[in-house]
Design a protein around this motif. Structure first.
Motif, mmCIF file in Angstrom:
data_model
loop_
_atom_site.group_PDB
_atom_site.id
_atom_site.type_symbol
_atom_site.label_atom_id
_atom_site.label_comp_id
_atom_site.label_asym_id
_atom_site.label_seq_id
_atom_site.Cartn_x
_atom_site.Cartn_y
_atom_site.Cartn_z
ATOM 1 N N PRO A 1 9.049 -7.203 4.846
ATOM 2 C CA PRO A 1 9.351 -5.767 4.994
ATOM 3 C C PRO A 1 8.749 -4.984 3.822
ATOM 4 N N THR A 2 7.780 -4.152 4.101
ATOM 5 C CA THR A 2 7.109 -3.402 3.055
ATOM 6 C C THR A 2 7.920 -2.161 2.678
ATOM 7 N N LYS A 3 7.498 -1.507 1.596
ATOM 8 C CA LYS A 3 8.227 -0.334 1.109
ATOM 9 C C LYS A 3 8.161 0.824 2.102
ATOM 10 N N LEU A 4 7.027 0.964 2.760
ATOM 11 C CA LEU A 4 6.848 2.015 3.765
ATOM 12 C C LEU A 4 6.571 1.342 5.100
ATOM 13 N N LEU B 1 -4.006 5.699 7.339
ATOM 14 C CA LEU B 1 -4.412 5.628 5.935
ATOM 15 C C LEU B 1 -4.296 4.205 5.406
ATOM 16 N N VAL B 2 -3.209 3.527 5.758
ATOM 17 C CA VAL B 2 -3.049 2.136 5.335
ATOM 18 C C VAL B 2 -4.151 1.276 5.954
ATOM 19 N N GLY B 3 -4.433 1.513 7.232
ATOM 20 C CA GLY B 3 -5.507 0.773 7.884
ATOM 21 C C GLY B 3 -6.840 1.000 7.202
ATOM 22 N N ARG B 4 -7.083 2.231 6.792
ATOM 23 C CA ARG B 4 -8.339 2.532 6.090
ATOM 24 C C ARG B 4 -8.390 1.793 4.762
ATOM 25 N N HIS B 5 -7.254 1.660 4.092
ATOM 26 C CA HIS B 5 -7.182 0.887 2.847
ATOM 27 C C HIS B 5 -7.622 -0.553 3.094
ATOM 28 N N PHE B 6 -7.064 -1.208 4.107
ATOM 29 C CA PHE B 6 -7.429 -2.600 4.391
ATOM 30 C C PHE B 6 -8.894 -2.707 4.804
ATOM 31 N N ALA B 7 -9.366 -1.766 5.611
ATOM 32 C CA ALA B 7 -10.756 -1.806 6.054
ATOM 33 C C ALA B 7 -11.713 -1.602 4.883
ATOM 34 N N PHE B 8 -11.410 -0.623 4.045
ATOM 35 C CA PHE B 8 -12.263 -0.314 2.898
ATOM 36 C C PHE B 8 -12.390 -1.517 1.976
ATOM 37 N N HIS B 9 -11.250 -2.130 1.631
ATOM 38 C CA HIS B 9 -11.300 -3.241 0.684
ATOM 39 C C HIS B 9 -11.877 -4.506 1.314
ATOM 40 N N THR B 10 -11.670 -4.691 2.602
ATOM 41 C CA THR B 10 -12.286 -5.843 3.268
ATOM 42 C C THR B 10 -13.800 -5.726 3.243
ATOM 43 N N VAL C 1 0.848 -1.193 0.000
ATOM 44 C CA VAL C 1 0.000 0.000 0.000
ATOM 45 C C VAL C 1 0.890 1.253 0.000
ATOM 46 N N PRO C 2 0.874 2.058 -1.060
ATOM 47 C CA PRO C 2 1.743 3.243 -1.125
ATOM 48 C C PRO C 2 1.144 4.448 -0.424
ATOM 49 N N LEU C 3 0.826 4.307 0.869
ATOM 50 C CA LEU C 3 0.264 5.404 1.647
ATOM 51 C C LEU C 3 1.181 5.689 2.833
ATOM 52 N N PRO C 4 1.289 6.952 3.269
ATOM 53 C CA PRO C 4 2.372 7.338 4.186
ATOM 54 C C PRO C 4 2.090 7.183 5.676
ATOM 55 N N THR C 5 0.852 6.875 6.092
ATOM 56 C CA THR C 5 0.570 6.785 7.526
ATOM 57 C C THR C 5 -0.152 5.480 7.840
ATOM 58 N N ARG C 6 -0.042 5.028 9.099
ATOM 59 C CA ARG C 6 -0.687 3.787 9.515
ATOM 60 C C ARG C 6 -2.210 3.882 9.417
#
Length: 341
Positions: free
Chosen positions: A283-286, A253-262, A246-251
């Motif tokens: 180890p992820t990119k961010l 925002l990344v959490g929202r990505h997983f929640a949204f797609h789930t 996930v190319p997003l800069p904060t935890r």
């Protein structure tokens, strides 16, 4: 010069307005992230496993250790990497010399776990890639290769062809024929696919503006539309969504990505097929933003957002066995398996 000053003023106001909206969104997301998810935790989970399990010899003790790990972490399906396909749709036998021993050991030590042959390749797009699924002869050889692995005793075929775009009818045709094959053997067909596109209506725009080939430049995002994801689900026994990277800069925002797609994926296809939401242990990119605990929390919050549980089983897809250490498994069990459903 008055028009210039007016344009600068309007641009400044528009920029300030956009920044303000972004700040409100980020603050709201951070606040949303602070609430502990209520639900989560299932007994249906998958794991992508390294190629060495089919390609190299292992001791009985190693097989027993694997079986114990799967039982302890409630893994019901393991995608053992058995490919990749050659360009012609075959897999050389030298790549899976110990597949038979693996299947025998799984039946002896982990009889409740489904061992699936994980097969895939880079799909050709605009002349770039390796395997051309538009070629009927290649699809025929892919099916012949599937038969080889089913004959070895695998409980299913797990496809991971990338990229798959929402206008790929050849892939759907391959799924139709593979499902006929697996069902005739009493086995499973599972598919790894990218997460949904954020805006289905933008696909024609992307296709027009980003015409270059895969790996050779930009191309419109290889994300399924809602209709295409439903088409895949209707042809598969399991769908594993590769939600990670996930190319997003904060935890948050990344959490929202997983929640949204789930939430969105389970709402769309959770009544049609078994769904696994992919979570990363590598180890992820961010790394400061995307990690296993954050992904687990996001998936649980996505489950919370559902109006009702899906009719079919669902769980996590852990990527991957070869990058998951003891600490990762402890986090997984603490955040997922012991969470109250």
């Amino acid at each position: 010069m008055q028009w210039l000053r007016r344009s600068v003023r309007l641009t400044g106001w528009a920029t300030a307005y956009a920044v303000g909206l972004l700040g409100i969104f980020l603050a709201q997301t951070w606040l949303w992230w602070q609430d502990e998810p209520r639900g989560g935790g299932t007994d249906t989970n998958a794991l992508w496993a390294r190629h060495q399990w089919v390609g190299e010899a292992h001791t009985d003790a190693e097989y027993r250790d694997l079986a114990a790990l799967l039982e302890r972490n409630r893994i019901t399906d393991v995608y053992f990497h058995a490919g990749p396909f050659e360009a012609d749709g075959t897999v050389p036998p030298a790549k899976y010399t110990n597949a038979g021993r693996l299947i025998e050991a799984m039946r002896r030590h982990a009889p409740g776990v489904r061992a699936q042959a994980y097969l895939g390749q880079i799909r050709t797009v605009d002349g770039h890639g390796i395997i051309d699924l538009d070629d009927p002869a290649v699809r025929d050889r892919v099916l012949a290769t599937d038969r080889v692995f089913l004959d070895l005793g695998f409980d299913g075929i797990h496809y991971d062809f990338e990229p798959i775009y929402p206008d790929d009818t050849a892939f759907l045709e391959l799924l139709d024929r593979t499902r006929e094959l697996t069902r005739s053997r009493g086995r499973l067909l599972s598919v790894a696919i990218e997460e949904l596109t954020l805006a289905d209506f933008m696909q024609p725009v992307y296709r027009t503006l980003l015409p270059a080939g895969w790996n050779g430049g930009l191309h419109y995002p290889p994300r399924p539309t809602e209709d295409y994801l439903r088409a895949i689900a209707d042809r598969s026994d399991q769908v594993a969504v590769m939600t990670y990277d996930v190319p997003l800069p904060t935890r948050s925002l990344v959490g929202r990505h997983f929640a949204f797609h789930t939430e969105r994926t389970l709402r769309l296809i959770g009544d049609r097929t078994t769904v696994f939401m992919g979570v990363p242990t590598y180890p992820t990119k961010l790394e400061w933003a995307e990690d296993l605990p954050g992904a687990l929390r996001g998936v649980r919050k996505g489950v919370d957002a559902l109006a009702r549980p899906p009719a079919r089983p669902y769980g996590l897809g852990v990527y991957a066995e070869w990058t998951t250490d003891r600490r990762d498994w402890e986090r997984y069990r603490a955040a997922w398996l012991t969470a109250e459903s």
